[in-house]
Enzyme design. Structure first.
Site, short mmCIF file in Angstrom:
data_model
loop_
_atom_site.label_atom_id
_atom_site.label_comp_id
_atom_site.label_asym_id
_atom_site.label_seq_id
_atom_site.Cartn_x
_atom_site.Cartn_y
_atom_site.Cartn_z
N VAL A 115 78.20 -5.34 -4.36
CA VAL A 115 77.40 -6.57 -4.28
C VAL A 115 76.08 -6.34 -3.56
O VAL A 115 75.49 -7.28 -3.03
CB VAL A 115 78.19 -7.71 -3.58
N LYS A 116 75.61 -5.11 -3.58
CA LYS A 116 74.34 -4.85 -2.91
C LYS A 116 73.19 -5.51 -3.69
O LYS A 116 73.23 -5.61 -4.90
CB LYS A 116 74.11 -3.36 -2.72
N ARG A 117 72.21 -5.97 -2.97
CA ARG A 117 71.03 -6.55 -3.59
C ARG A 117 69.87 -5.56 -3.43
O ARG A 117 69.92 -4.66 -2.61
CB ARG A 117 70.66 -7.88 -2.92
#
Length: 133
Positions: A115-117
């Protein structure tokens, strides 16, 4: 075909809840592998018709991931679904599809949700599609 959901994928006497890293270590040692399988259902790679519905996109993404899981589970230390590609499926079915994909992963194989942005181009584009399309 469904995979068996069984604790037999873990070594005997593994009844205590383990930390994520313990699960990874245990799984890696038990199958002699270091393989982490990314699950990134890129919409452009799913052979969808133009103007496909959210339901069609979600089902195509699920089938894509399920095929990967069925083919790789004996060798996978863990699976890493990328949230961006599931979010890009649509607000109604994106999270439902992610849950379906996680549910088809056999018990005993850890899941690392990516879920890294601010990621690489294709992932950043998927997050943009999820937010602005």
């Amino acid at each position: 075909p469904r995979l068996p959901q069984s604790s037999s994928l873990l070594p005997p006497n593994t009844s205590v809840i383990m930390s994520f890293f313990q699960q990874i270590t245990t799984r890696s040692q038990s199958i002699n592998s270091l393989l982490c399988i990314g699950l990134d259902p890129h919409l452009k790679e799913l052979s969808l018709p133009p103007n496909s519905t959210e339901s069609q996109r979600a089902e195509a993404a699920y089938q894509f991931c399920e095929r990967i899981i069925l083919a790789t589970h004996p060798h996978a230390v863990c699976y890493k679904p990328n949230a961006a590609f599931f979010e890009a499926l649509g607000t109604t079915l994106g999270c439902v599809t992610l849950r379906r994909v996680i549910d088809v992963i056999p018990d005993g194989i850890p899941v690392l949700l990516d879920v890294k942005r601010g990621d690489i181009g294709s992932t950043a584009a998927a997050y943009a599609d999820a937010c602005y399309e």
